[in-house]
Design an enzyme around this catalytic site. Structure first.
Site, PDB file in Angstrom:
ATOM      1  N   CYS A   1     -29.322  -8.801  11.990  1.00  0.00           N
ATOM      2  CA  CYS A   1     -30.162  -7.867  10.853  1.00  0.00           C
ATOM      3  C   CYS A   1     -29.363  -8.235   9.632  1.00  0.00           C
ATOM      4  CB  CYS A   1     -30.248  -6.614  11.208  1.00  0.00           C
ATOM      5  SG  CYS A   1     -30.262  -5.228  10.182  1.00  0.00           S
TER       6      CYS A   1
ATOM      7  N   GLU B   1     -32.773 -13.450  12.309  1.00  0.00           N
ATOM      8  CA  GLU B   1     -32.789 -11.969  12.667  1.00  0.00           C
ATOM      9  C   GLU B   1     -34.187 -11.409  12.551  1.00  0.00           C
ATOM     10  OE1 GLU B   1     -30.281 -11.393   9.513  1.00  0.00           O
ATOM     11  OE2 GLU B   1     -28.428 -11.579  10.928  1.00  0.00           O
TER      12      GLU B   1
END
Lengths: 806, 163
Positions: A385, A760
């Site tokens: 992320c 991500e």
């Protein structure tokens, strides 16, 4: 000559450049067991390090007695904070501007904390010696609840910060308070909320979890006392940053440090930080003069090395009666554990959480994040992320669902009504970002159509009737998500880590025979850089990808860069690759013009060659140009064909996607079955569709784990409850859903090839999709919010609390 | 600690060595014999990165003592194929993008090798169940399953052609 030239399409295909599902060059070694990971490294005389770790979450260390351990044959040394203190290495800086104990200095602050470092001839003796180190602890009151951190009588965790009312990110108001980070317009937001037709309010918790790559963290440190050179092989996602930090804290000149990231067995943010094991191995190698290996085991990795998430997000969202969103307010209580070791750019103590307005045109918003210390492991890393984007996406995608319930509106319709329109890009969000490009409505419509959304809702309604009539015990949940990411950190003007600007780099050398090597400041951990960066370059310089070696991870040879995390490799190093390729091409153009005896401007690029304008039969291929560059004296042009580019991106990139999950839930057992998972990603220009699809499968599987069962759980004493793979949920092939992938293409306007990054997105997008499906199944029974992970027990409990068990 | 004399066959070659009774087979393979294909991911038998083939069974070598392998016939990823003669599973994992970071891959392929001996024509469900002792954090398994099914089809086609 003309008829000898294969057609453009054939020559383009031969390059295996952009858009080709090129098979991976990495796979030959990995499929034959010839990868070279840190634990595969074996050096003559190498010793092994192992940690004595704290069994307590908060305790004072009264004494450490290592005599018995030192007496064990084969034990070389036992290091404690007292040994590191003269070198000022008993504490180290974290990436977030805090400091962290390398070895316990007077007290321990979380279970599993490093207390002493044993160095022995082999790993068995080291483990024996760990057992022989006697540590006398005095237990202290434990703080595990972040909401109790700032109570007046809360235990003082960080005694080293006594009296420090100013932290790395502004004022501290309490001994366990780290920072407050505010964005947006508080007064205007409060005003809008106070007078809104509808306000939905909810506490959304994104629980503590862990990236858990299959390979744990480790290193081999080798101090060559003859040449004064320190070499460290390690699981480093950012090798150059490690070199600079190692130099700054050790005092060893940077040119005398060589950091090598060999093959890395997955990272997912876990391998961005600097951990005590690295420091201790380096010190041990300097002290002993021989190489020292340290590789943590799985329990150590889960307990001590870089957790992720743990955000309590209180939200309020307002709208008009007909569903037009008017404002968003958010307060986050962020549990950082004992040291603030978040991997975030310096100016962003809560990462890019201020992307939390998501895909929606929200005119006004306010965000405040309070970071606090607790007796838990440090971390707060970006688990696949881009710096808290996952938390932000989960927050807004839950708030949208909660608002839809409040409005009595279909959640798909509510999203479509509030999307930022295509004509609004570049779009300035209320919390300060400039979204580069997007076409959300097109993606959304495509997704809804692909799953037959209308049909699904009808089936769901029928199932609900059957359930109420006692014909079935299974409900259907439809989980919707439209996420917008912010990746590719980032512009040096506002993105740095420990003062190091977050540009990235590529250096290219064309060999005389027309093949090439490219070196980058990034490092693959499974993303397939050696395959995809060669593809970018193939399209730029007309040399087949198969003839281009891509090398990363050795700071003695690679140009400086900030590494691979936050989906930054393609947006930043990928851009550098294209730009360096263009420099090569510019020089090649001059060489070609000279060879063809025309002016530079009279030749034009044609896939893999320069040809004379209007006379395509007169050309020089890149192969010919490369040979000439090294072997022919060309007036006014230096020999050789090389280029380097350091790319400072003008903006972030904003990939987006529409994910839909259809889930069946058994209300009596709490079991679930993911019947369908549709993932549409728009990552701009697509470099390798095969690799993109693989990234989506993998990221969505991590999201599935997080949403449906994976967590780092603590008891009231600060004991970690699930530090083995028996208890920490990693899905197997058996549970993992089947994914259908799809795409739209909205190129980034500021990236040289229009790519945005994708690694991500599937983690960011899938977590709310899975979680929303669970919530949606119970929507008609009055459920608005229940916390992840949605394991069988929690789903059963939800059904029970809603009175569904009769 | 006194050492035990152990004899075994690894990838077709006879091997003799001395190991402490407590030494794990994975450590002996990796550190004594420099067979680093099998990896260590958990040391608790959950992840399968250390999977080898021992006397016709898939074994997680992180929870077997080297002494237990005395007299055994061990095959690791290094013994399944050669650079010039890859096992069809190795080819199919590449062909179908069945790997990313590569850390689980040796164990994964070694397990799949045995699975296809046990069940040469598995369904997708049987592959998923048969591979559930091997964890992968990168691929989401979809392409691993595809690669194994493709390898099964290829092996069966070769077998049929031979008959």
């Amino acid at each position: 000559m003309n008829e000898m030239t294969p057609p453009k399409t054939e020559r383009t295909a031969a390059l295996k450049g952009l858009g080709t599902a090129r098979k991976r060059v990495e796979d030959a070694r990995f499929t034959q067991g010839k990868g070279n990971y840190v634990d595969d490294i074996k050096l003559p005389g190498m010793l092994f390090g192992d940690f004595v770790r704290s069994p307590y979450a908060h305790a004072r260390i009264k004494s450490i007695d290592a005599e018995k351990a030192k007496a064990l044959p084969g034990v070389i040394a036992v290091l404690t904070a007292a040994d590191l203190a003269p070198l000022k290495l008993h504490w180290m800086p974290t990436l977030a501007g805090d400091v962290q104990m390398v070895l316990a200095d007077g007290k321990v602050l979380f279970q599993g904390q490093e207390v002493a470092f044993v160095v022995a001839e082999n790993r068995y003796i080291a483990a024996d010696a760990v057992e022989l180190v006697e540590v006398d602890y005095e237990e202290l009151p434990v703080l595990v609840d972040p909401f109790k951190a700032e109570a007046p009588d809360a235990p003082v965790l960080r005694e080293d910060l006594a009296g420090k009312s100013e932290g790395a990110h502004g004022p501290r108001r309490h001994h366990n308070h780290i920072f407050t980070w505010e964005q947006g317009d508080r007064d205007a937001t409060e005003k809008v909320l106070a007078s809104a037709d509808v306000v939905a309010e909810e506490m959304v918790y994104y629980h503590r979890t862990h990236p858990c790559p299959l390979e744990t963290c480790g290193c081999v440190a080798s101090m060559d006392k003859v040449n004064g050179k320190l070499t460290v092989w390690g699981t480093f996602q950012a090798p150059h940053a490690v070199r600079t930090v190692a130099s700054l804290i050790s005092g060893i000149a940077e040119h005398n440090i060589r950091i090598i990231s060999p093959d890395i067995g997955g990272g997912f943010g876990n391998k961005v930080g600097v951990y005590p094991g690295y420091i201790c191995s380096i010190v041990a190698s300097i002290v002993t003069g021989v190489p020292v290996k340290w590789v943590e085991d799985r329990m150590e990795n889960l307990m001590a090395t870089a957790f992720a998430r743990d955000y309590w997000m209180k939200g309020r969202i307002s709208a008009t009666k007909d569903g037009r969103i008017t404002g968003l307010w958010c307060h986050v209580t962020a549990d950082h554990g004992a040291f603030d070791a978040c991997a975030d750019p310096t100016k962003f103590p809560a990462g890019f959480f201020n992307i939390c307005t998501g895909s929606y045109d929200i005119p006004v918003a306010y965000l405040a994040v309070d970071g606090v210390y607790t007796n838990k492991a440090p971390g707060g890393v970006a688990y696949r992320c881009s710096f808290r984007v996952t938390e932000a996406a989960y927050f807004i995608e839950r708030m949208i669902e909660v608002l839809a319930i409040k409005l009595g509106m279909d959640a798909a319709e509510l999203r479509a009504k509030n999307f930022i329109r295509k004509d609004q890009f570049p779009y300035h969000s209320a919390l300060g970002w400039e979204y580069d490009s997007g076409d959300y409505h097109t993606a959304w419509d495509k997704a809804l159509k692909a799953v037959d959304y209308e049909g699904l809702r009808k089936e769901q309604a029928q199932r609900l009737e059957d359930f109420k009539a006692g014909k079935t015990r299974r409900l259907i949940g439809i989980g919707l998500t439209h996420f917008t990411e912010i990746v590719g950190a980032g512009p040096v003007k506002n993105c740095d880590i420990l003062g190091l600007g977050m540009f990235d780099s590529c250096e290219i050398r064309i060999h005389p025979t027309g093949s090439a090597i490219a070196r980058l400041g990034t490092i693959s951990q499974g993303q397939g850089h050696a395959t995809t960066f060669a593809q970018i370059l193939a399209s730029e310089i007309g040399i087949p990808a198969d003839d281009i070696t891509v090398e990363e991870g050795d700071t003695d040879t690679a140009p400086y860069g900030l590494g691979t995390y936050g989906s930054r490799s393609t947006p930043v190093a990928g851009a550098a690759t294209a730009m360096a390729g263009r420099k090569i091409r510019a020089k090649a153009q001059m060489i070609a013009a000279y060879l063809l005896e025309v002016h530079d401007d009279d030749v034009e690029w044609d896939v893999d060659r320069f040809a004379v304008k209007g006379a395509p039969e007169r050309f020089k291929t890149m192969k010919e140009i490369a040979f000439a560059a090294y072997n022919q004296a060309i007036p006014g042009i230096e020999p050789g064909l090389e280029a380097v580019s350091y790319y400072d991106p003008p903006n972030m990139t904003y990939p987006f996607g529409a994910y839909i999950c259809v889930m069946e839930i058994d209300v009596d057992t709490g079991e679930h079955e993911v019947r369908q998972f549709y993932a549409l990603d728009d990552c701009g220009t697509r470099i390798n569709p095969m690799i993109i699809e693989g990234q989506v499968h993998g990221g969505a599987t991590e999201g599935y784990a997080i949403a449906m069962g994976q967590e780092m759980a603590y008891d009231d004493m600060g004991n970690v409850k699930n530090a083995t793979l028996m208890d920490f949920f990693l899905p197997t092939a058996w549970e993992t859903p089947h994914y259908t992938t799809d795409f739209t293409v909205t190129p980034s306007p500021h990236h040289p090839i229009g790519a945005k990054g994708v690694g991500e997105s599937p983690n960011v997008g899938s977590v709310p999709a899975f979680s929303n499906a669970v919530h949606d199944a119970f929507r008609s029974f009055g459920l608005t919010q229940t916390h992840m992970p949605h394991d069988h027990w929690r789903i059963w409990r939800t059904a029970h609390e809603l009175g569904l068990h009769g | 600690m006194s050492k035990m004399h152990i004899k075994l066959t690894v990838n077709g070659k006879p091997v003799e060595l001395l190991a402490e009774p407590r030494e794990l087979l994975i450590h002996v393979l990796r550190e004594e014999l420099s067979i680093t294909g099998p990896h260590i991911g958990c040391e608790t038998t959950h992840c399968g990165a250390c999977t080898i083939d021992m006397d016709g069974r898939s074994i997680k070598s992180c929870t077997v003592f080297a002494a237990q392998a005395n007299g055994a016939n061990v095959t690791t990823i290094e013994g399944l194929g050669t650079p010039d003669g890859l096992h069809v599973l190795q080819t199919m994992f590449k062909e179908h993008h069945g790997l990313q970071c590569g850390f689980c891959t040796p164990g994964m392929i070694t397990r799949a090798y045995r699975l296809l001996q046990e069940n040469p024509d598995p369904t997708e469900e049987e592959v998923r169940f048969g591979m559930s002792g091997n964890l992968c954090r990168c691929t989401g398994y979809q392409n691993i399953v595809k690669a194994i099914l493709a390898a099964a089809a290829e092996l069966n086609a070769v077998k049929e052609a031979a008959q």
